[in-house]
Design a protein around this motif. Structure first.
Motif, mmCIF file in Angstrom:
data_model
loop_
_atom_site.group_PDB
_atom_site.id
_atom_site.type_symbol
_atom_site.label_atom_id
_atom_site.label_comp_id
_atom_site.label_asym_id
_atom_site.label_seq_id
_atom_site.Cartn_x
_atom_site.Cartn_y
_atom_site.Cartn_z
ATOM 1 N N LEU A 172 0.810 -1.219 0.000
ATOM 2 C CA LEU A 172 0.000 0.000 0.000
ATOM 3 C C LEU A 172 0.844 1.270 0.000
ATOM 4 O O LEU A 172 0.330 2.360 -0.257
ATOM 5 C CB LEU A 172 -0.926 0.022 1.226
ATOM 6 N N LEU A 173 2.138 1.122 0.286
ATOM 7 C CA LEU A 173 3.019 2.282 0.415
ATOM 8 C C LEU A 173 3.775 2.554 -0.880
ATOM 9 O O LEU A 173 3.825 1.712 -1.784
ATOM 10 C CB LEU A 173 4.005 2.068 1.568
ATOM 11 N N GLU A 174 4.380 3.733 -0.937
ATOM 12 C CA GLU A 174 5.129 4.142 -2.119
ATOM 13 C C GLU A 174 6.525 4.598 -1.710
ATOM 14 O O GLU A 174 6.802 4.870 -0.535
ATOM 15 C CB GLU A 174 4.386 5.274 -2.830
ATOM 16 N N GLU A 175 7.391 4.680 -2.687
ATOM 17 C CA GLU A 175 8.787 5.031 -2.446
ATOM 18 C C GLU A 175 8.904 6.326 -1.638
ATOM 19 O O GLU A 175 8.236 7.312 -1.919
ATOM 20 C CB GLU A 175 9.525 5.206 -3.783
ATOM 21 N N GLY A 176 9.740 6.275 -0.594
ATOM 22 C CA GLY A 176 9.952 7.454 0.248
ATOM 23 C C GLY A 176 9.105 7.470 1.499
ATOM 24 O O GLY A 176 9.361 8.271 2.408
ATOM 25 N N ASP A 177 8.087 6.605 1.567
ATOM 26 C CA ASP A 177 7.249 6.547 2.773
ATOM 27 C C ASP A 177 8.063 6.006 3.953
ATOM 28 O O ASP A 177 9.045 5.277 3.766
ATOM 29 C CB ASP A 177 6.017 5.672 2.534
ATOM 30 N N ILE A 178 7.625 6.343 5.166
ATOM 31 C CA ILE A 178 8.411 6.042 6.373
ATOM 32 C C ILE A 178 7.549 5.285 7.379
ATOM 33 O O ILE A 178 6.455 5.725 7.727
ATOM 34 C CB ILE A 178 8.927 7.341 7.028
ATOM 35 N N ILE A 179 8.081 4.144 7.848
ATOM 36 C CA ILE A 179 7.455 3.398 8.940
ATOM 37 C C ILE A 179 8.321 3.570 10.181
ATOM 38 O O ILE A 179 9.534 3.380 10.133
ATOM 39 C CB ILE A 179 7.326 1.899 8.602
ATOM 40 N N ILE A 180 7.699 3.910 11.296
ATOM 41 C CA ILE A 180 8.414 4.088 12.567
ATOM 42 C C ILE A 180 7.908 3.021 13.537
ATOM 43 O O ILE A 180 6.707 2.945 13.801
ATOM 44 C CB ILE A 180 8.149 5.484 13.170
#
Length: 621
Positions: free
Chosen positions: A252-260
């Motif tokens: 569901l995410l795209e390049e550059g997205d951040i998971i913390i």
């Protein structure tokens, strides 16, 4: 996300498009580079392009946009029919119109050099322009920085700026903290029929601070509600649960997205996740969070590690919700590369284990040897707080001893079986792997393990008719000095472990800065930690800076002897005594070990008269 930045020639499409791409960390393409040579030749002669000239060019830009999926294009896109071609088949396309007067753009065009479109074509550009009635529109009669700011504000106007997954106790407190700082939140909690339904929506309804928050139990809708690059804070159980959530998020995410990851994950799991997600162009930040439920709500200590460029994008959020140190600075800082954030949180918890055990041992000596009531012991701890031993853990202990349930002190109604969540055992394992004797942490861990065998301990007490030995009471002043020295040993061991890991894994950790963010918000905050900020700039050996250590060691030994003869278990105080005896008095034992190893295993040994020379082996019999 595909963005077409449009406007007549000279409006600044390339400049703004490139700057916006850097802001969003996605590629930039100048539409002029896609013109076929015949179009460039025609414009260079001062001849305007017609629709037939532009058809192939627009189709090429559309094909490139579909190929990239995430990119910004600078393209004049003067007519609505042109824009229809550009956006054909794109599901996440955005239009940005750079709007300016003829006079302003004419002035700019005349100042440009070495461009294939001469100023004379500006009339045809404005004649062709069909201004859009949709999309983002911004005036170019301002600085590029202000234009970018305006675009970003409009681009994210209908989006939430920060997402949080997992609304347990800590997740809810962090969400309230974030919302209280003015951030637009998207909150997600899983759906479980009849037990967890509309958790996020119901939680939002409870507090006025969530007036701009949105709640979800559909993960795709949650992700789509977030502005790019998406910033998603996980507050779920460590281990497999974290991996399951990440796997659900990845498509569901795209390049550059951040998971913390804000849970107590093992640092090696964090490093694995960083590497795996990087293959998808995603950032992963392993962030320790300390402070418990109250800290999460009012300001925790936050320890993020991973790629620094990712931290810089989430820093405004984490630093806003963090506790403040004595100078008003956030108790949050970039820890270092890889899994360093979760590593230092793990050691924080290990130090916490020993700190708690030392207080528990002091309580036991005062209660069972001196016969003091919980109320009287609370008074002793209060005096220690005023005498320079102030800490969050000692303060909470002093308070909890006063709590009553009816006529009984609540402390006497609590079963003496201590739990643990894994960080103490992880610290003990890594201590052995790195060869650092953080013995007080392991002693505190094993004390918890022993406590879990409640039935066995009860059986032993009855079988051996064991009871606390009567004898001389503990000298309370000596106990205070013993507690103070043992705490210093605990902190030295913990920071030496962090230093060794920093060297081993090339993390380049700033230990002084780490102590600073542990002066507030976290569980091990204390006056001692405040003093260690400066000392850590000189090194991790605090004992060398303790002038009265021999006197304090005398008190520690006195307490240890009384505890042993009274039958009270004080593993952390004993561990501190042993650590100091081994370092201060240098009574040889390792020579016997080496001789034994060489005797039965031919492991060799070094000689006193040539310590840096070759290894020796002896035929012992």
């Amino acid at each position: 996300m595909i963005i077409f930045v449009m406007g007549v020639c000279g409006s600044g499409k390339s400049t703004i498009g490139d700057a916006l791409a850097q802001k969003l960390n996605i590629p930039f393409f100048d539409g002029d580079d896609f013109h076929p040579q015949e179009n460039i030749d025609k414009m260079s002669k001062g001849e305007p392009l017609n629709d037939n000239d532009r058809a192939g060019w627009l189709a090429a830009l559309n094909a490139k946009a579909k190929e990239e999926k995430n990119a910004i294009f600078a393209c004049s896109a003067l007519k609505e029919t042109y824009r229809t071609i550009l956006f054909e088949g794109l599901t996440n396309g955005h239009l940005v119109y750079l709007k300016g007067s003829y006079e302003l753009i004419d002035k700019r065009m005349k100042a440009r050099k070495n461009h294939f479109m001469p100023p004379g074509l500006l009339d045809s550009q404005f004649a062709t322009l069909e201004e859009p009635t949709y999309g983002i529109q911004t005036s170019i009669d301002q600085s590029p920085d202000l234009i970018i700011k305006d675009i970003m504000n409009q681009l994210t106007a209908d989006k939430q700026e920060f997402g949080l997954i997992g609304l347990g106790v800590m997740g809810k407190s962090l969400a309230r903290n974030l919302a209280g700082k003015g951030f637009k939140l998207a909150l997600y909690n899983r759906f479980v029929k009849d037990s967890e339904e509309k958790v996020a929506e119901k939680f939002i309804e409870e507090f006025d601070v969530f007036n701009e928050a949105k709640g979800f139990e559909d993960l795709k809708a949650f992700v789509n509600s977030l502005a790019r690059p998406r910033k998603i804070f996980l507050m779920v159980n460590a281990g497999k649960i974290t991996d399951y959530v990440i796997e659900d998020l990845k498509p569901l995410l795209e390049e550059g997205d951040i998971i913390i990851d804000g849970g107590n994950s093992h640092f090696k799991d964090t490093e694995r996740r960083i590497d795996e997600l990087a293959k998808n162009g995603l950032h992963f930040v392993g962030s320790g969070v300390s402070g418990g439920e109250e800290g999460a709500l009012k300001g925790p200590s936050i320890m993020p590690g991973g790629h620094q460029e990712a931290y810089e994008k989430i820093a405004p959020y984490l630093e806003a919700i963090a506790a403040r140190d004595a100078r008003g600075n956030a108790c949050c800082t970039y820890i270092g590369k890889g899994g360093s954030g979760h590593f230092v949180k793990m050691i924080h918890n290990g130090i916490e284990y020993a700190e708690m055990q030392l207080i528990a041992e002091s309580y036991a000596l005062l209660r069972y040897v001196n016969g003091l009531s919980p109320e009287a012991i609370s008074g002793v701890f209060d005096e220690w707080m005023k005498a320079g031993l102030s800490s969050y853990l000692l303060e909470t202990s002093q308070k909890l001893l006063l709590k009553k349930e009816g006529e009984d002190f609540l402390i006497d109604l609590i079963l003496d079986k201590a739990g643990n969540k894994g960080t103490g055992s992880w610290t003990t394992v890594v201590m052995a792997e790195l060869g650092i004797p953080a013995t007080m942490i392991s002693s505190a861990l094993f004390a918890r393990y022993i406590s879990s065998f409640k039935d066995k301990r009860t059986q032993y007490t009855a079988h051996f008719n064991a009871e606390t030995k009567s004898g001389n009471p503990i000298n309370v002043e000596a106990l205070k000095e013993a507690y103070a020295l043992a705490r210093l040993v605990n902190h030295q061991q913990g920071f030496e472990l962090i230093k060794r890991a920093s060297d081993e894994f090339s993390w380049e950790l700033n230990l002084s800065e780490l102590a600073r963010i542990w002066t507030n918000g976290c569980i091990i905050r204390s006056e001692l930690m405040e003093g260690l900020i400066g000392q850590l700039k000189e090194g991790t050996d605090f004992l060398l800076n303790t002038p009265n250590i021999t006197a304090q060691l005398g008190s520690l030994r006195e307490v240890a002897v009384t505890a042993i003869t009274s039958g009270v278990s004080v593993p952390c105080h004993l561990s501190a005594v042993d650590y100091l005896n081994a370092h201060l008095y240098n009574h040889h034992t390792a020579n016997m070990i080496q001789a034994q190893r060489d005797f039965f295993g031919a492991h060799t040994y070094k000689r006193v008269d040539d310590p840096n020379g070759p290894s020796h082996h002896t035929i012992w019999e």
